[in-house]
Structures are given as C-alpha cells and as structure tokens.
Scaffold this active site. Sequence first.
Site, PDB file in Angstrom:
ATOM      1  CG  ASP A   1      -1.846   1.170   1.229  1.00 41.89           C
ATOM      2  OD1 ASP A   1      -1.406   2.303   0.945  1.00 41.89           O
ATOM      3  OD2 ASP A   1      -3.042   0.968   1.471  1.00 41.89           O
ATOM      4  CG  HIS A   2       1.478   4.242  -3.206  1.00 37.23           C
ATOM      5  ND1 HIS A   2       0.195   3.943  -3.563  1.00 37.23           N
ATOM      6  CD2 HIS A   2       1.616   5.566  -3.439  1.00 37.23           C
ATOM      7  CE1 HIS A   2      -0.405   5.045  -3.986  1.00 37.23           C
ATOM      8  NE2 HIS A   2       0.430   6.045  -3.927  1.00 37.23           N
TER       9      HIS A   2
ATOM     10  CG  HIS B   1      -4.058   4.601  -0.697  1.00 37.80           C
ATOM     11  ND1 HIS B   1      -3.229   3.511  -0.750  1.00 37.80           N
ATOM     12  CD2 HIS B   1      -4.316   4.923  -1.989  1.00 37.80           C
ATOM     13  CE1 HIS B   1      -2.996   3.197  -2.019  1.00 37.80           C
ATOM     14  NE2 HIS B   1      -3.651   4.031  -2.789  1.00 37.80           N
TER      15      HIS B   1
END
Length: 484
Positions: free
Chosen positions: A180-181, A243
């Site tokens: 999950d950047h 996010h």
Amino acid sequence: QLRDNTVIVVFGASGDLAKKKTYPALFGLYRNGYLPRDVHIVGYARTKMDDKEYQKRTTAYIKNPNDDPEIAAKIEEFKKISTYVSGGYEDSPSFQNLAKHLQSIEKNYPSRETNRLFYLALPPSVFVPVATHTKECCYSSMGINRIIVEKPFGKDLDSCRELLSSLKQSWKEEETYRIDHYLGKEMVKNLLVLRFANVAMGAAWDKNSISNVQISFKEPFGTQGRGGYFDEFGIIRDVLQNHLLQVLSILTMERPVSFSSEDIRDEKVKVLRAIPPITKEDVLLGQYVAGNNEPGYLDDDTVPKDSVCPTFAATVLRINNERWEGVPFILKAGKALNEAKVEIRMQFKDVTQGIFKDISRNELVIRIQPSEAVYLKLNSKTPGYSFRAIPTEMDLTYKRRFTDTKIPEAYEALILDALKGDHSNFVRDDELDVAWKIFTPILHWIDGRAGPRPRPSPYPYGSRGPKELDSFIEKQGYKRPEAD
Ligand code: BG6
C-alpha cells in the site's frame, strides 16, 4: 540486509504502473547506490519487443528535466542491467523460458547464491496464475525468494479471502510483500515518531482532547482513461479502504512494544478491530460532472453512460475503545476536485469557556502531500496593547526545516524495504481482513446488492466536492475556524 546476486523480475513491465512507478523507483534506488551489488532487472510482459525497445520504454518516465549528464550516464548504465522476456501469464512454458533467462544471468554471479524478487505490476485477474507459475518454474532453490503484490486485493471480504488463500497455496506470508504505497510516504512514516517520541503529542492524543479527525485525499484530475478500472472499483475501494484506512490505523493505534514489523502490525490490527462496519447514514457519495472546461465522469468513453459509481466519498468511522470512544473519524476522498492535497486534520475540543468566548479551536494538521508539513493552530495574544487572542500557527514545513534532505518516493522506500526483508510497511493478511470487514456492508449497498443503487450527488469538476459536504462534516462536530 541487502543480498548480493539478486535479480528483480517486473511482471507487467509494459504496463502503466511499471512505467510510471516501478521503473522510476528502481532507477532512483540504483542511482543512489541502494540496489544490491550485481543486481539485474528483468522485465516480463506479453508485448513482443527486444531489449532495446524495452529499455527505451522503461526509462521514458525517468525524470531528468535539466539534462544532467550525471543522471543521463546513470540511465545508460541502468539500461545495461535491464533485459526483457516476453511471454504469457497463464502458461507454464512461458515461465520455464523466463527461468532459463534468469539462470543465464545468474551463471555469471560470483557465488552460487541466487536471490529473486518478483514484482507483480499486473491486473488482479492474473495475480494467481502468475504467482503459481512463478513458484513452480522460477523459484530459486539457492537463495531468498520474495513476491510483491499490489491492490486491488479483491472487491470485498469474501473475494479478498479467496484471493489470499489462492496466493498462499504457493507463497508463504513471510515471502509476500503487499504494497500500500501510502505506507512508504515520508509523513505517514513520521506518524510513529510524532506520536510516540513526543510527550506533548502523546498527552493530547485521545477523546479527552480531540473533538474530531478528518483524513482527506483530494486529486485535481478525473479518471483520465482509467475509467474501465475505476468504474469497477469506485473511490472507496480505490483510496479509502486501503490508503486512508492505513493512515487511520497508524494515527490511532496504541504504542507498539517495539518497532518490529509484527509488533507494529499487531497494534494496527487491534485498533481496526475496534471499528464497527460503516452504516449508510455515515456516508456521502458524489460523482463529478463537467465543470471548469473539463469533462464529467460520464463523458469518459471508458465509463458506462449510466454509471452511478462514486468518484467522491466521505465516511464516518468510530473506534470503540477507551482512547477514542465518541470521536468521529471522517475519511474523505475525491477525484476531479479543486486541489491536490492529502492531509490529516485533528481538531481539538473547545477551550473552557469563561474568560474566552468565540475562540478558535486548536487544530493539528499533518500534510502528507504535497509539501510535507506539520502545523498546529494556536491562539496567541495579538502583539501590542490589545489583549485580543488571534489564531496563529506553529509550523514545521519540511522544505524550510530540512532544506538539504531528499525525501524518497514512496515506491523507492518500499522496494528497498522488500529487498531488505522488512515487512513493517507492508500489509499483513489479517489487516486486509479487518479492513474489508469495515467497508464490505457499505460497498454491497453501493453495488446494489440490498436494493437500488444509491445515486451519488453531482459536483462540478474542479470544485470542493458535493454541496452537502460542509453540513456532513459539521454534523460530526467540526467547527470551521474563525479565520477560515
Ligand atoms: C492509487 C489509486 O492507489 O493511488 C489512484 O489507484 C490514485 O487512483 C493514487 O491516484 C494516488 O497516489 P498518490 O501517491 O499520487 O497520492
């Protein structure tokens, strides 16, 4: 520890994610000397092309705006360690062919140890066949194997569980890195330090001091040709459920026993488990229409003309534990809004009335992007003869405070973590499970499983969102500051 003799395989090498994120991140690491010694990067995709064409495509998004000769030289070096194999995603012979290619690189390594990192920059429909064939044909028996996968991890609780259990047939949890950047973003990582290395912050971090919290994601552009993907998923699956929920979990979890990945993730899961599923009364949905000379969502050719897919959503989450009971957490995200901004806004309670009336509440704002900053809105006496209080700010803007520091891109930081074997900033299987439990009922309602699909409120491209937004937030106790 980085391992020498590592090959990084990028599946989906000709796709958007690889070109825009994975390769620029790999290059950023290479340029700064962060990749292992003797590293090789092998691109793999269906498209037929030779190494030259592949090298040209994958370096096209690497930025060198001022034609810096040092960067240009590094790009040329980077091309030399990049090769390409074309093949299908569902047939074993293609993967045997890839395995041969890997062996031909590895036979030149100084020792027999061979480590492999597989990055799946792919659509979810091929996650399982690629993971399975990779394990069967390309797994190194002489070193470390790791696999990186990226959302979407299913569309609801059941499909996520199904996907995870299929992937687990071939890859162990400790070999799997789910990106999950947002967990790689500098300010998200800073949350642990801000919270747990500052008594002043820690003391105010609960229902006694905080009235309400907003976590907002705003993008100033629409689906831009990604409508096909987007329409199937919608903004909640695209941004909120992953996010923003990840940010929420780090913001609200208890102090971990240590910085080990398991201790951190244990605390995240614990706080997520205290959040009941969102109800439809706690949701506001929107969809952008044409405005400011920009087309509406339904004008995108890749979107069905009668789509009711939300491109904006605001939801209220509650955490039923001792620290946070009664504090609303508003998660909101939207495409085609008036600005690009991701921030956390924690609004404090009113000061004791009596000597002060109509005074602004304190707010702690943590800006994740753009231009990382932490600032605290404080009331202060107007300098001079007056005794009036005015809202001011204590401001830690990174650009001013850390002038010489380069902030790594999220993908650079995460790929480096995966190469080192650090799971802290990756999503564990049970985190996904609880995240889906919170959102699945509301997603099923939006999908029309419980009756007619709800119609999102229209908002013009480039606006602040649906007109009901302000009252939705104010209903949760948010008070607009005096100066706003
Ligand atoms: C992705 C979403 O996960 O995150 C995109 O699929 C979104 O829709 C993107 O644009 C935002 O990432 P960032 O790093 O630009 O905030």
